[in-house]
Design a protein around this motif. Structure first.
Motif, mmCIF file in Angstrom:
data_model
loop_
_atom_site.group_PDB
_atom_site.id
_atom_site.type_symbol
_atom_site.label_atom_id
_atom_site.label_comp_id
_atom_site.label_asym_id
_atom_site.label_seq_id
_atom_site.Cartn_x
_atom_site.Cartn_y
_atom_site.Cartn_z
ATOM 1 N N VAL A 32 38.389 38.511 39.230
ATOM 2 C CA VAL A 32 38.900 37.811 40.416
ATOM 3 C C VAL A 32 39.708 36.574 40.020
ATOM 4 O O VAL A 32 40.797 36.334 40.558
ATOM 5 C CB VAL A 32 37.724 37.436 41.359
ATOM 6 C CG1 VAL A 32 38.164 36.448 42.423
ATOM 7 C CG2 VAL A 32 37.141 38.691 41.993
ATOM 8 N N PHE A 33 39.211 35.794 39.062
ATOM 9 C CA PHE A 33 39.927 34.592 38.649
ATOM 10 C C PHE A 33 41.260 34.949 37.986
ATOM 11 O O PHE A 33 42.253 34.243 38.165
ATOM 12 C CB PHE A 33 39.069 33.743 37.713
ATOM 13 C CG PHE A 33 38.146 32.798 38.418
ATOM 14 C CD1 PHE A 33 37.251 33.239 39.379
ATOM 15 C CD2 PHE A 33 38.146 31.451 38.102
ATOM 16 C CE1 PHE A 33 36.383 32.374 40.017
ATOM 17 C CE2 PHE A 33 37.283 30.570 38.734
ATOM 18 C CZ PHE A 33 36.413 31.024 39.693
ATOM 19 N N GLU A 34 41.281 36.033 37.214
ATOM 20 C CA GLU A 34 42.538 36.458 36.590
ATOM 21 C C GLU A 34 43.530 36.931 37.654
ATOM 22 O O GLU A 34 44.722 36.612 37.577
ATOM 23 C CB GLU A 34 42.292 37.580 35.579
ATOM 24 C CG GLU A 34 41.645 37.128 34.289
ATOM 25 C CD GLU A 34 42.550 36.287 33.399
ATOM 26 O OE1 GLU A 34 43.782 36.227 33.625
ATOM 27 O OE2 GLU A 34 42.013 35.670 32.469
ATOM 28 N N MET A 35 43.047 37.695 38.622
ATOM 29 C CA MET A 35 43.940 38.168 39.683
ATOM 30 C C MET A 35 44.460 37.010 40.537
ATOM 31 O O MET A 35 45.603 37.030 40.984
ATOM 32 C CB MET A 35 43.228 39.215 40.537
ATOM 33 C CG MET A 35 43.017 40.528 39.795
ATOM 34 S SD MET A 35 42.137 41.760 40.736
ATOM 35 C CE MET A 35 43.496 42.486 41.637
ATOM 36 N N ALA A 36 43.618 36.000 40.735
ATOM 37 C CA ALA A 36 44.056 34.811 41.478
ATOM 38 C C ALA A 36 45.154 34.072 40.715
ATOM 39 O O ALA A 36 45.992 33.397 41.320
ATOM 40 C CB ALA A 36 42.878 33.880 41.741
#
Length: 178
Positions: A115-119
């Protein structure tokens, strides 16, 4: 060893096995529980408890295991291409995953890193690789914590038994044994 010492060592080892289980189970700190049991034994038994140098070694192993657990998760994520966002997400995911039992511990770092990478603008494939690396790092950290707990328990037990055997028996007990 007196009956009290055997009972004290047995109780202490049961608490230490709970700490060992905490290497894998959520919500139970692993090496800190083992360390607390050793300190409690020393406080109760004094000179027949573990030596101070043993407590120092156990404290060092405890600190190293906590740092190692953190670093293996971050390293695993970084090795699989995560940015600082993915490493941070893996840690946040692991902390949130604690509240969701065993599946949360496995999925938490994976989803957090992803999720943090996609954000941060990365695509799903790159993000999932970062999540996989974080999960592998978390599992490596758990194996390391198990090994640290086993080493701590072995050093503690050998030292306590050795020190108890060096303590002379009370005179009235010596007379009874003759």
């Amino acid at each position: 060893m007196s009956t009290e010492q055997v009972l004290g060592l047995s109780i202490c080892l049961v608490v230490m096995f709970i700490g060992l289980a905490g290497s894998i189970l959520p919500g139970i700190p692993s090496t800190p529980v083992v360390m607390a049991a050793a300190v409690g034994h020393k406080l109760y038994f004094g000179s027949t408890g573990p030596a101070w140098w043993v407590l120092l070694i156990l404290g060092i192993i405890t600190a190293l295991s906590l740092v190692m657990d953190y670093l293996t998760t971050v390293y695993g994520a970084k090795k699989m291409g995560a940015t600082w966002r993915g490493a941070t997400g893996a840690i946040v995911g692991a902390l949130v995953g604690i509240f969701f039992s065993f599946p949360g511990l496995i999925l938490g770092p994976f989803l957090g890193a992803m999720v943090f990478e996609m954000a941060g603008g990365r695509d799903a494939k790159e993000s999932s690789r970062a999540g996989l690396g974080a999960t592998i790092g978390l599992l490596a950290g758990a194996i390391g914590k198990v090994l640290c707990c086993v080493a701590m328990m072995a050093v503690f037990t050998v030292n306590v038994i050795y020190r108890a055997m060096q303590t002379p028996l009370p005179q009235n007990l010596e007379a009874m044994l003759r």
